[in-house]
Design an enzyme around this catalytic site. Structure first.
Site, PDB file in Angstrom:
ATOM      1  N   ASP A 102       0.999 -14.691 -14.163  1.00 52.64           N
ATOM      2  CA  ASP A 102      -0.122 -15.037 -13.277  1.00 52.64           C
ATOM      3  C   ASP A 102      -1.231 -15.652 -14.128  1.00 52.64           C
ATOM      4  O   ASP A 102      -1.233 -15.497 -15.355  1.00 52.64           O
ATOM      5  CB  ASP A 102      -0.641 -13.786 -12.552  1.00 52.64           C
ATOM      6  CG  ASP A 102      -1.354 -14.126 -11.248  1.00 52.64           C
ATOM      7  OD1 ASP A 102      -0.755 -13.976 -10.168  1.00 52.64           O
ATOM      8  OD2 ASP A 102      -2.528 -14.573 -11.318  1.00 52.64           O
ATOM      9  N   GLY A 122       1.011 -11.875  -7.276  1.00 51.14           N
ATOM     10  CA  GLY A 122       0.239 -11.351  -6.147  1.00 51.14           C
ATOM     11  C   GLY A 122       1.089 -10.386  -5.335  1.00 51.14           C
ATOM     12  O   GLY A 122       1.968  -9.705  -5.868  1.00 51.14           O
ATOM     13  N   ARG A 141      -2.499 -17.474   3.729  1.00 49.71           N
ATOM     14  CA  ARG A 141      -3.364 -17.863   4.844  1.00 49.71           C
ATOM     15  C   ARG A 141      -4.462 -16.840   5.095  1.00 49.71           C
ATOM     16  O   ARG A 141      -4.298 -15.662   4.839  1.00 49.71           O
ATOM     17  CB  ARG A 141      -2.529 -17.962   6.123  1.00 49.71           C
ATOM     18  CG  ARG A 141      -1.739 -19.198   6.194  1.00 49.71           C
ATOM     19  CD  ARG A 141      -1.134 -19.339   7.566  1.00 49.71           C
ATOM     20  NE  ARG A 141       0.048 -18.519   7.729  1.00 49.71           N
ATOM     21  CZ  ARG A 141       0.687 -18.395   8.879  1.00 49.71           C
ATOM     22  NH1 ARG A 141       0.234 -19.001   9.961  1.00 49.71           N
ATOM     23  NH2 ARG A 141       1.761 -17.660   8.962  1.00 49.71           N
ATOM     24  N   HIS A 197       9.470 -23.928   8.017  1.00 48.55           N
ATOM     25  CA  HIS A 197       8.837 -22.613   8.115  1.00 48.55           C
ATOM     26  C   HIS A 197       7.480 -22.813   8.770  1.00 48.55           C
ATOM     27  O   HIS A 197       6.500 -23.119   8.110  1.00 48.55           O
ATOM     28  CB  HIS A 197       8.688 -22.041   6.708  1.00 48.55           C
ATOM     29  CG  HIS A 197       8.192 -20.631   6.678  1.00 48.55           C
ATOM     30  ND1 HIS A 197       8.738 -19.626   7.444  1.00 48.55           N
ATOM     31  CD2 HIS A 197       7.205 -20.049   5.950  1.00 48.55           C
ATOM     32  CE1 HIS A 197       8.102 -18.496   7.183  1.00 48.55           C
ATOM     33  NE2 HIS A 197       7.170 -18.722   6.291  1.00 48.55           N
ATOM     34  N   ASN A 233      -2.332 -25.673  -2.692  1.00 46.65           N
ATOM     35  CA  ASN A 233      -1.109 -25.078  -3.234  1.00 46.65           C
ATOM     36  C   ASN A 233      -0.192 -26.110  -3.890  1.00 46.65           C
ATOM     37  O   ASN A 233       0.586 -25.759  -4.781  1.00 46.65           O
ATOM     38  CB  ASN A 233      -0.360 -24.303  -2.147  1.00 46.65           C
ATOM     39  CG  ASN A 233      -0.984 -22.935  -1.880  1.00 46.65           C
ATOM     40  OD1 ASN A 233      -1.890 -22.532  -2.611  1.00 46.65           O
ATOM     41  ND2 ASN A 233      -0.520 -22.249  -0.869  1.00 46.65           N
TER      42      ASN A 233
HETATM   43  P1  NAI Z   1      -1.519 -13.432  -3.274  1.00 47.29           P
HETATM   44  O1  NAI Z   1      -2.860 -14.050  -3.176  1.00 47.29           O
HETATM   45  O2  NAI Z   1      -1.378 -11.969  -3.161  1.00 47.29           O
HETATM   46  O3  NAI Z   1      -0.824 -13.892  -4.647  1.00 47.29           O
HETATM   47  C1  NAI Z   1      -0.848 -15.179  -5.140  1.00 47.29           C
HETATM   48  C2  NAI Z   1      -0.987 -15.084  -6.653  1.00 47.29           C
HETATM   49  O4  NAI Z   1      -0.858 -16.400  -7.207  1.00 47.29           O
HETATM   50  C3  NAI Z   1      -2.324 -14.520  -7.132  1.00 47.29           C
HETATM   51  O5  NAI Z   1      -2.106 -13.388  -7.949  1.00 47.29           O
HETATM   52  C4  NAI Z   1      -2.934 -15.669  -7.913  1.00 47.29           C
HETATM   53  O6  NAI Z   1      -3.712 -15.240  -9.038  1.00 47.29           O
HETATM   54  C5  NAI Z   1      -1.687 -16.414  -8.357  1.00 47.29           C
HETATM   55  N1  NAI Z   1      -1.945 -17.777  -8.784  1.00 47.29           N
HETATM   56  C6  NAI Z   1      -2.801 -18.689  -8.256  1.00 47.29           C
HETATM   57  N2  NAI Z   1      -2.744 -19.829  -8.943  1.00 47.29           N
HETATM   58  C7  NAI Z   1      -1.835 -19.657  -9.929  1.00 47.29           C
HETATM   59  C8  NAI Z   1      -1.343 -20.474 -10.957  1.00 47.29           C
HETATM   60  N3  NAI Z   1      -1.789 -21.718 -11.121  1.00 47.29           N
HETATM   61  N4  NAI Z   1      -0.413 -19.971 -11.788  1.00 47.29           N
HETATM   62  C9  NAI Z   1       0.047 -18.707 -11.632  1.00 47.29           C
HETATM   63  N5  NAI Z   1      -0.387 -17.885 -10.664  1.00 47.29           N
HETATM   64  C10 NAI Z   1      -1.321 -18.352  -9.827  1.00 47.29           C
HETATM   65  O7  NAI Z   1      -0.608 -14.164  -2.167  1.00 47.29           O
HETATM   66  P2  NAI Z   1       0.783 -13.659  -1.551  1.00 47.29           P
HETATM   67  O8  NAI Z   1       0.516 -12.885  -0.321  1.00 47.29           O
HETATM   68  O9  NAI Z   1       1.589 -13.068  -2.640  1.00 47.29           O
HETATM   69  O10 NAI Z   1       1.414 -15.053  -1.090  1.00 47.29           O
HETATM   70  C11 NAI Z   1       1.805 -16.010  -2.053  1.00 47.29           C
HETATM   71  C12 NAI Z   1       2.256 -17.295  -1.374  1.00 47.29           C
HETATM   72  O11 NAI Z   1       3.476 -17.071  -0.673  1.00 47.29           O
HETATM   73  C13 NAI Z   1       1.273 -17.842  -0.327  1.00 47.29           C
HETATM   74  O12 NAI Z   1       1.239 -19.264  -0.408  1.00 47.29           O
HETATM   75  C14 NAI Z   1       1.907 -17.416   0.986  1.00 47.29           C
HETATM   76  O13 NAI Z   1       1.508 -18.227   2.064  1.00 47.29           O
HETATM   77  C15 NAI Z   1       3.375 -17.575   0.647  1.00 47.29           C
HETATM   78  N6  NAI Z   1       4.288 -16.836   1.511  1.00 47.29           N
HETATM   79  C16 NAI Z   1       5.442 -17.478   1.898  1.00 47.29           C
HETATM   80  C17 NAI Z   1       6.374 -16.843   2.670  1.00 47.29           C
HETATM   81  C18 NAI Z   1       7.628 -17.558   3.061  1.00 47.29           C
HETATM   82  O14 NAI Z   1       8.312 -17.140   3.980  1.00 47.29           O
HETATM   83  N7  NAI Z   1       8.006 -18.624   2.387  1.00 47.29           N
HETATM   84  C19 NAI Z   1       6.151 -15.469   3.154  1.00 47.29           C
HETATM   85  C20 NAI Z   1       4.963 -14.861   2.636  1.00 47.29           C
HETATM   86  C21 NAI Z   1       4.064 -15.531   1.849  1.00 47.29           C
END
Ligand code: NAI
Length: 306
Positions: free
Chosen positions: A31, A9, A80, A173, A93
């Site tokens: 993915d 993502g 979120r 976090h 998640n």
């Molecule tokens: P996004 O929605 O753009 O990407 C998530 C991806 O995960 C999607 O492409 C989806 O198809 C894929 N996905 C879903 N289930 C899956 C599975 N079972 N196997 C493989 N891929 C799967 O979301 P984004 O913006 O990239 O965020 C991803 C995560 O990171 C979220 O939970 C977000 O809250 C978290 N995050 C954490 C941060 C931190 O500081 N730790 C900072 C920013 C985001």
């Protein structure tokens, strides 16, 4: 070396770009969506001649293609929506992260796991539990980002170069993160000398709300540029064995009076993963804040397992 990113993502694909363009490693983007990681990989491959690197980027839906990765970064899962807290993502998640961690480690048993998916500390704990990896090889990214946000607000306020501002944010976090403003400096000058208490408090509040501020502005998903930068710095310190001392979400074994929980504390990151955990001397107030932070993570670990 090879780095696998599970979840192609916004965070995952941006991280792939950073890793390849910093010339750190070959990247496998995985993915569940058919074709999407393959398309992203091809797009990144087509930028190589312009960006002047020769790293392979592979897109796949199959864990067999991730074998022998030195590092696996998990960004799979839901971000979120406006009005949601990170904890609202817990159950949905948890399933995704546990499956991703198990599948990836089955093909790369020696890998170091970096979790990015929220709620971060709980997901890191569950990934450790699911894989049974030693604690030096499972960690979460949050503190580098939270610290960078605080540093950004200080730099903007003072009109100084962001790289000259150094700060550290510990704890979970989320709303209960534990910034340590007394350790924040501008090239060694304490921020407490440069800004009044009310201004610092305002910036700490903005840091705590840093993720939500971006979610509210964008309305579709959350931050991903700075998160990808933060994760890439952890990958870099491991691959290049830099031993950088960074705030990392780690499984505590008695440090800070806490055990069997994951929260952010200063760790040295090198080729074996977490080389050491630094135990700072905290004030009573900071200790209490860290305890509260750990307590909320524990509650969510229980909720996730219900
Ligand atoms: P996004 O929605 O753009 O990407 C998530 C991806 O995960 C999607 O492409 C989806 O198809 C894929 N996905 C879903 N289930 C899956 C599975 N079972 N196997 C493989 N891929 C799967 O979301 P984004 O913006 O990239 O965020 C991803 C995560 O990171 C979220 O939970 C977000 O809250 C978290 N995050 C954490 C941060 C931190 O500081 N730790 C900072 C920013 C985001």
């Amino acid at each position: 070396p090879r780095v696998t990113i599970v979840g192609a993502g916004r965070v995952g694909s941006t991280l792939a770009q950073r890793i390849a363009e910093k010339n750190l490693a070959d990247v496998v983007l995985l993915d569940i969506v058919a074709g999407m990681p393959q398309g992203l990989a091809l797009d990144l491959m087509e930028a190589r001649g312009i960006e002047l690197h020769n790293r392979q980027i592979i897109g796949t839906n199959n864990y067999a293609d991730t074998s022998n990765s030195a590092i696996v970064v998990i960004t799979a899962g839901f971000p979120r929506k406006p009005g949601m807290s990170r904890d609202d993502l817990l159950k949905v998640n948890a399933k995704i992260v546990v499956a991703a961690a198990k599948n990836a480690i089955a093909f790369s048993p020696n890998a170091i796991l970096i979790v990015v998916t929220n709620p971060l500390d709980v997901m890191t704990y569950l990934a450790k539990q699911a894989t049974n990896l030693p604690r030096d090889r499972v960690m979460g990214m949050a503190g580098v980002l939270d610290s960078a946000r605080f540093e950004t607000f200080v730099a903007l306020e003072l009109g100084v170069l962001p790289a000259d501002v150094k700060a550290i944010v510990l704890g979970s976090h989320g709303d209960l993160m534990v910034p340590l403003p007394r350790y924040a400096t501008v090239n060694g000058i304490p921020v407490t000398e440069l800004l009044d208490q009310a201004t610092i408090e305002r910036m700490l509040a903005r840091t705590r709300n840093g993720g939500a501020e971006i979610v509210e502005l964008m309305q579709t998903g959350g931050a991903f540029f700075a998160p990808a930068s933060a994760a890439s710095v952890m990958v870099e310190s491991i691959l290049l064995n830099q031993s950088r001392l960074l705030p990392v979400a780690t499984y505590l074994q008695g440090e800070y009076g806490l055990e069997n929980v994951v929260i952010g504390v200063p760790c040295r990151l090198g080729c074996g993963g977490i080389e050491s955990v630094l135990e700072l001397t905290l004030s009573d107030g900071e200790k209490a804040a860290l305890q509260a932070s750990a307590q909320s993570v524990r509650q969510n670990i229980h909720r996730a397992q219900e």
